[in-house]
Design a protein around this motif. Structure first.
Motif, PDB file in Angstrom:
ATOM      1  N   LEU A  22      12.370  -3.859   7.178  1.00 34.91           N
ATOM      2  CA  LEU A  22      11.132  -4.502   6.720  1.00 34.91           C
ATOM      3  C   LEU A  22      11.137  -5.979   7.089  1.00 34.91           C
ATOM      4  O   LEU A  22      10.131  -6.531   7.543  1.00 34.91           O
ATOM      5  CB  LEU A  22      10.988  -4.374   5.197  1.00 34.91           C
ATOM      6  CG  LEU A  22      10.982  -2.969   4.597  1.00 34.91           C
ATOM      7  CD1 LEU A  22      10.775  -3.041   3.089  1.00 34.91           C
ATOM      8  CD2 LEU A  22       9.888  -2.132   5.231  1.00 34.91           C
ATOM      9  N   LYS A 240       7.241   2.448   7.344  1.00 34.32           N
ATOM     10  CA  LYS A 240       7.904   1.156   7.081  1.00 34.32           C
ATOM     11  C   LYS A 240       7.173  -0.005   7.750  1.00 34.32           C
ATOM     12  O   LYS A 240       7.143  -1.108   7.219  1.00 34.32           O
ATOM     13  CB  LYS A 240       9.356   1.203   7.559  1.00 34.32           C
ATOM     14  CG  LYS A 240      10.238   2.037   6.667  1.00 34.32           C
ATOM     15  CD  LYS A 240      11.705   1.834   6.983  1.00 34.32           C
ATOM     16  CE  LYS A 240      12.577   2.489   5.937  1.00 34.32           C
ATOM     17  NZ  LYS A 240      12.384   3.956   5.899  1.00 34.32           N
ATOM     18  N   TYR A 242       4.051  -0.311   8.050  1.00 38.82           N
ATOM     19  CA  TYR A 242       2.912  -0.667   7.202  1.00 38.82           C
ATOM     20  C   TYR A 242       3.374  -1.425   5.961  1.00 38.82           C
ATOM     21  O   TYR A 242       2.704  -2.327   5.479  1.00 38.82           O
ATOM     22  CB  TYR A 242       2.126   0.581   6.803  1.00 38.82           C
ATOM     23  CG  TYR A 242       1.363   1.204   7.946  1.00 38.82           C
ATOM     24  CD1 TYR A 242       0.288   0.546   8.516  1.00 38.82           C
ATOM     25  CD2 TYR A 242       1.714   2.444   8.453  1.00 38.82           C
ATOM     26  CE1 TYR A 242      -0.426   1.109   9.563  1.00 38.82           C
ATOM     27  CE2 TYR A 242       1.017   3.027   9.496  1.00 38.82           C
ATOM     28  CZ  TYR A 242      -0.050   2.349  10.047  1.00 38.82           C
ATOM     29  OH  TYR A 242      -0.745   2.910  11.081  1.00 38.82           O
ATOM     30  N   ILE A 243       4.538  -1.021   5.410  1.00 38.37           N
ATOM     31  CA  ILE A 243       5.062  -1.768   4.251  1.00 38.37           C
ATOM     32  C   ILE A 243       5.375  -3.197   4.687  1.00 38.37           C
ATOM     33  O   ILE A 243       5.127  -4.155   3.942  1.00 38.37           O
ATOM     34  CB  ILE A 243       6.323  -1.099   3.670  1.00 38.37           C
ATOM     35  CG1 ILE A 243       5.983   0.288   3.147  1.00 38.37           C
ATOM     36  CG2 ILE A 243       6.891  -1.931   2.523  1.00 38.37           C
ATOM     37  CD1 ILE A 243       7.003   0.878   2.226  1.00 38.37           C
ATOM     38  N   ALA A 246       2.361  -5.113   4.692  1.00 34.71           N
ATOM     39  CA  ALA A 246       2.043  -5.493   3.312  1.00 34.71           C
ATOM     40  C   ALA A 246       2.881  -6.699   2.899  1.00 34.71           C
ATOM     41  O   ALA A 246       2.379  -7.617   2.232  1.00 34.71           O
ATOM     42  CB  ALA A 246       2.290  -4.317   2.372  1.00 34.71           C
ATOM     43  N   CYS A 262       9.860  -8.509   1.131  1.00 31.99           N
ATOM     44  CA  CYS A 262      10.617  -7.392   1.700  1.00 31.99           C
ATOM     45  C   CYS A 262      11.741  -6.985   0.754  1.00 31.99           C
ATOM     46  O   CYS A 262      11.987  -5.791   0.546  1.00 31.99           O
ATOM     47  CB  CYS A 262      11.209  -7.756   3.056  1.00 31.99           C
ATOM     48  SG  CYS A 262       9.987  -7.952   4.331  1.00 31.99           S
ATOM     49  N   PHE A 265      10.215  -5.135  -2.146  1.00 29.51           N
ATOM     50  CA  PHE A 265       9.825  -3.774  -1.775  1.00 29.51           C
ATOM     51  C   PHE A 265      11.060  -2.902  -1.554  1.00 29.51           C
ATOM     52  O   PHE A 265      11.080  -1.721  -1.896  1.00 29.51           O
ATOM     53  CB  PHE A 265       8.936  -3.786  -0.519  1.00 29.51           C
ATOM     54  CG  PHE A 265       7.601  -4.476  -0.715  1.00 29.51           C
ATOM     55  CD1 PHE A 265       7.163  -4.830  -1.982  1.00 29.51           C
ATOM     56  CD2 PHE A 265       6.796  -4.772   0.373  1.00 29.51           C
ATOM     57  CE1 PHE A 265       5.938  -5.466  -2.176  1.00 29.51           C
ATOM     58  CE2 PHE A 265       5.569  -5.407   0.199  1.00 29.51           C
ATOM     59  CZ  PHE A 265       5.143  -5.758  -1.082  1.00 29.51           C
ATOM     60  N   GLU A 269      12.263   0.553  -3.647  1.00 32.07           N
ATOM     61  CA  GLU A 269      12.645   1.822  -3.020  1.00 32.07           C
ATOM     62  C   GLU A 269      14.051   2.216  -3.437  1.00 32.07           C
ATOM     63  O   GLU A 269      14.325   3.375  -3.757  1.00 32.07           O
ATOM     64  CB  GLU A 269      12.545   1.685  -1.494  1.00 32.07           C
ATOM     65  CG  GLU A 269      12.521   3.026  -0.791  1.00 32.07           C
ATOM     66  CD  GLU A 269      12.516   2.893   0.722  1.00 32.07           C
ATOM     67  OE1 GLU A 269      12.193   1.809   1.238  1.00 32.07           O
ATOM     68  OE2 GLU A 269      12.878   3.890   1.385  1.00 32.07           O
ATOM     69  N   PRO A 295       4.373  -1.296  -3.777  1.00 38.71           N
ATOM     70  CA  PRO A 295       4.097  -2.288  -2.733  1.00 38.71           C
ATOM     71  C   PRO A 295       2.639  -2.258  -2.282  1.00 38.71           C
ATOM     72  O   PRO A 295       2.005  -3.305  -2.106  1.00 38.71           O
ATOM     73  CB  PRO A 295       5.019  -1.872  -1.582  1.00 38.71           C
ATOM     74  CG  PRO A 295       6.136  -1.166  -2.248  1.00 38.71           C
ATOM     75  CD  PRO A 295       5.553  -0.495  -3.453  1.00 38.71           C
ATOM     76  N   TYR A 296       2.097  -1.046  -2.113  1.00 35.54           N
ATOM     77  CA  TYR A 296       0.716  -0.931  -1.650  1.00 35.54           C
ATOM     78  C   TYR A 296      -0.251  -1.398  -2.727  1.00 35.54           C
ATOM     79  O   TYR A 296      -1.220  -2.109  -2.449  1.00 35.54           O
ATOM     80  CB  TYR A 296       0.406   0.521  -1.274  1.00 35.54           C
ATOM     81  CG  TYR A 296       1.425   1.120  -0.345  1.00 35.54           C
ATOM     82  CD1 TYR A 296       1.602   0.605   0.927  1.00 35.54           C
ATOM     83  CD2 TYR A 296       2.229   2.185  -0.736  1.00 35.54           C
ATOM     84  CE1 TYR A 296       2.533   1.143   1.787  1.00 35.54           C
ATOM     85  CE2 TYR A 296       3.166   2.722   0.114  1.00 35.54           C
ATOM     86  CZ  TYR A 296       3.313   2.197   1.371  1.00 35.54           C
ATOM     87  OH  TYR A 296       4.241   2.730   2.215  1.00 35.54           O
ATOM     88  N   THR A 299      -0.178  -5.133  -3.034  1.00 40.83           N
ATOM     89  CA  THR A 299      -0.840  -5.788  -1.906  1.00 40.83           C
ATOM     90  C   THR A 299      -2.357  -5.739  -2.061  1.00 40.83           C
ATOM     91  O   THR A 299      -3.049  -6.719  -1.778  1.00 40.83           O
ATOM     92  CB  THR A 299      -0.413  -5.126  -0.584  1.00 40.83           C
ATOM     93  OG1 THR A 299       0.998  -5.158  -0.521  1.00 40.83           O
ATOM     94  CG2 THR A 299      -0.987  -5.850   0.601  1.00 40.83           C
TER      95      THR A 299
ATOM     96  N   MET B 151      -3.671   0.763   2.793  1.00 40.44           N
ATOM     97  CA  MET B 151      -2.915   0.823   1.545  1.00 40.44           C
ATOM     98  C   MET B 151      -3.372   2.015   0.705  1.00 40.44           C
ATOM     99  O   MET B 151      -2.570   2.695   0.089  1.00 40.44           O
ATOM    100  CB  MET B 151      -3.095  -0.477   0.752  1.00 40.44           C
ATOM    101  CG  MET B 151      -2.594  -1.723   1.472  1.00 40.44           C
ATOM    102  SD  MET B 151      -0.847  -1.664   1.823  1.00 40.44           S
ATOM    103  CE  MET B 151      -0.771  -2.402   3.435  1.00 40.44           C
TER     104      MET B 151
END
Lengths: 322, 373
Positions: A22, A240, A242-243, A246, A262, A265, A269, A295-296, A299, B151
């Motif tokens: 990340l 990952k 996309y994370i 974010a 990071c 997040f 996980e 995380p999503y 964000t 998201m």
């Protein structure tokens, strides 16, 4: 050390392992987006890097050559992105999406053609991947209570790419804030016309930002398949990229805050896998899916201005027309 | 960019460009297949046979086509307002939840005439909600629609995993899925309907959702080009400031557009859940939501174009599955390659091909026009 503290230590250890790709991708995203180019293709570059690293490492027996190959392939993907959105002023989101889908298709297709294992690469042998590095004096410190354990578990014992990723954060910050290139790169993401009128090429600057992004994503990919894992598995990037995107937003497009995002997040996980089915005091059992979705959710809340404010670079997403 | 580029004729934009783009994608793909050591021509023949010739294959092709019509239309509606809804995947997924809840819990005690429309409506409503929220956040809070919908795809995925492996999981088994839905909420298979009236066709997953998709295409055309709302959507897409000064409530239009877009994406689940799977399963959307972006780009956001592009992708998906049986080294992932290349050339690189094409056409067509004068 108490059992709880030890569990916490292992969770932090896992955090660093999970945050490494990340962090690299987030730095890539910062370079690209700070120069004004939206980069949802982090995911595809990561996946491409992971595949090429494993394939090269398996063929040549050298994980470092794998990293080199991954960087090369990932930069190529970045250049497609640049060709479409910088040179031909295409839609940056569409281009990024195309690259992600291309990466999914290419890695599996070429993987099957090369190795005939359903899109995977063969399992990498010990010498073909990055192993843990033992730090100096681990044995000596081992006898020191608490600090010795922390030194052994948390600081020592990771592979080279983990340390490289952490090292690249201050390097990225230095490039962005302390060099002429960084100043221009930030300017080109805010007011490209000003950079242009100063006689600096907007196009070349953005291309260089994308090369850096490709380079960093390549290393991240190599980490996935030749350090964290022992070979490439189809779709191993698993969102990952996309994370990381974010995390870029969460860190407000700055390296150090993005690093913290990071780590946060990664911690979520890491903790979610340890907390599966374990009731917590006061709040009871937390669904792991909720922790993985945090995380999503965070964000979205941040972007909507409910927790702080995230202001993207002003010229992001807009192709520059002289 | 010094030379003035003449506008591309409409027919060229709608027919010629997509065909050229498709050809380029197929040629690049052919080169890759050739490099792998297989014959691209043989692969193409296998795909065409798998998509249209083998018994039942046409039904499968049209079943995939149905999915792509819905997800393609969803993207297209938003495109008309210059909104990029990349969240069709999540909206369809959540739509499936709506359809599934009705079909599993309410439908057993309801007659078909009530259960089925209700389930379809809930699919659209749930999908609409999953589009409305990002729409609201874009319009009122200024969050970038692309990031929010990305998201929301992941949030939807987490939500569904939690529901399907927890509260909604069918008891007494290990896989994450609901119990079978009630028969009163099933979309009838077209093969069996044709059987009632005496036509014998090979069985396939093709069901009445296909008819629903065709209706959706028509409704889309009416909505966008024949209603006030459609006019407002296009006005906002062309120039939000001008639309604002013309008295259009831009925020409201953005929110409504995204809700419609999400609702259409949600309808994709009618095909999958009520038509084929007959239970809500994990990942039934299988990337169809993303394919919708390729469909919409290639179909130039027009219903006829979207139908043709959906048919193309339906054939590619069904034909691609056939590759798995016929070859050892190339699989259906080749279709992803074609899809990625099409998005690249139809979408991201649209400015590369357009101007030279337009100049070429202008040069070819002009002399004839002069003759008439």
């Amino acid at each position: 050390m108490s059992e709880f503290a030890l569990q916490l230590l292992y969770t932090f250890d896992g955090t660093i392992r999970l945050a490494t790709p990340l962090i690299l991708c987030a730095m890539a995203g910062i370079f690209s987006e700070r120069s004004g180019v939206i980069d949802i293709s982090l995911e595809g570059k990561l996946l491409t890097g992971a595949f090429v690293a494993a394939a090269v490492a398996h063929t040549t027996g050298s994980p470092w050559l794998g990293v080199g190959g991954a960087i090369l392939a990932s930069v190529c993907m970045s250049m497609i992105h640049g060709f479409a959105c910088i040179t031909h002023r295409g839609n940056q989101v569409v281009s990024g999406l195309a690259i992600n889908i291309l990466a999914s298709g290419l890695t599996v297709t070429i993987g099957i053609a090369l190795f005939r294992q359903g899109g995977q690469t063969p399992l990498l042998a010990k010498g073909e991947r990055f192993g843990p590095t033992e730090w100096w004096l681990v044995d000596l410190f081992n006898h020191v209570p608490i600090l010795g354990t922390i030194y052994r578990e948390l600081i020592s014992g990771h592979n080279m790419l983990v340390y490289l990723a952490l090292f690249l954060v201050p390097v990225s910050a230095f490039i962005l804030y302390k060099t002429r290139f960084g100043l221009r790169l930030r300017a080109v993401g805010e007011v490209p016309a000003a950079v242009d009128s100063a006689g600096v090429s907007v196009i070349w600057l953005r291309y260089r930002a994308l090369i850096l992004a490709g380079l960093l994503c390549g290393i991240a990919g190599a980490y996935l398949s030749t350090a964290q894992g022992a070979g490439f598995v189809r779709e191993m990037s698993a969102g990952k990229g996309y994370i990381a995107l974010a995390a870029v937003i969460f860190g407000k497009w700055r390296p150090v805050p993005a690093l913290l995002a990071c780590l946060l997040f990664g911690f979520l996980e890491s903790a979610s896998s340890r907390l599966e089915g374990v009731p917590l005091p006061l709040i009871g059992e937390v669904p792991t899916q909720l922790m993985l979705a945090l995380p999503y959710i965070m964000t979205v809340l941040l972007l909507a201005g409910f927790i702080g404010k995230a202001n993207p670079p002003k010229a992001i997403g807009e192709p520059y027309i002289k | 960019m010094s030379a003035v580029t003449p506008p591309l004729p409409r027919w060229a934009d709608v027919f010629l460009l997509p065909i050229i783009n498709l050809s380029i994608a197929l040629i690049i793909c052919g080169v890759i297949i050739f490099a792998i050591g297989e014959n691209p021509w043989t692969a193409l023949i296998v795909m065409l046979k798998g998509a249209f010739v083998f018994p039942g294959s046409l039904g499968y092709t049209l079943y995939y086509t149905t999915n792509f019509i819905f997800t393609g239309l969803a993207v297209a509606v938003a495109f008309h307002a210059m909104m990029f809804n990349i969240g069709g995947e999540g909206q369809a997924y959540v739509g499936g939840l709506g359809a599934g809840l009705v079909a599993v819990f309410l439908a057993p005690s309801l007659p078909l005439l009530i259960a089925l429309p209700l389930a379809i409506m809930m699919a659209a409503l749930f999908g609409a909600f999953w589009g409305l929220v990002p729409g609201y956040l874009q319009a009122k809070r200024g969050s970038h629609i692309v990031i929010t919908t990305i998201m929301f795809n992941f949030i939807a995925a987490s939500l569904m995993v939690w529901l399907l492996s927890g509260p909604l999981m069918a008891p007494g088994q290990m896989s994450s899925q609901t119990v079978r839905i009630a028969e009163s909420a099933e979309m009838a298979k077209i093969a069996s309907l044709l059987g009632y009236v005496g036509f014998k066709v090979a069985s396939s997953p093709l069901n009445l959702s296909f008819v629903l998709a065709i209706i959706a295409l028509f409704v889309f055309w009416v909505l966008i080009w024949k209603t006030k709302l459609g006019y407002e959507i296009r006005a906002v897409g062309q120039n939000p400031e001008a639309a604002h000064y013309a008295g259009i409530n831009v925020s409201r239009i953005i929110i409504i557009t995204l809700a419609i877009s999400g609702g259409i994406a949600g309808l994709m689940s009618v095909n999958e859940i009520l038509g084929v799977q007959h239970k809500v399963i994990l990942n039934f959307t299988a990337g169809f939501g993303f394919t919708g972006i390729a469909v919409s780009l290639m179909g130039r956001n027009h219903p006829i174009g979207i139908f043709l592009a959906s048919l193309l992708f339906g054939a590619l998906y069904q034909g691609g599955a056939e590759l798995d049986f016929e070859f050892r080294t190339i699989t259906r992932e080749v279709v992803l390659l074609i899809q990625g290349l099409i998005i690249l050339f139809c979408g991201a690189l649209v400015h590369m091909l357009n101007p030279p094409m337009a100049r070429l056409l202008a040069r070819l067509i002009k002399p004839k026009e002069l003759d008439h004068v």
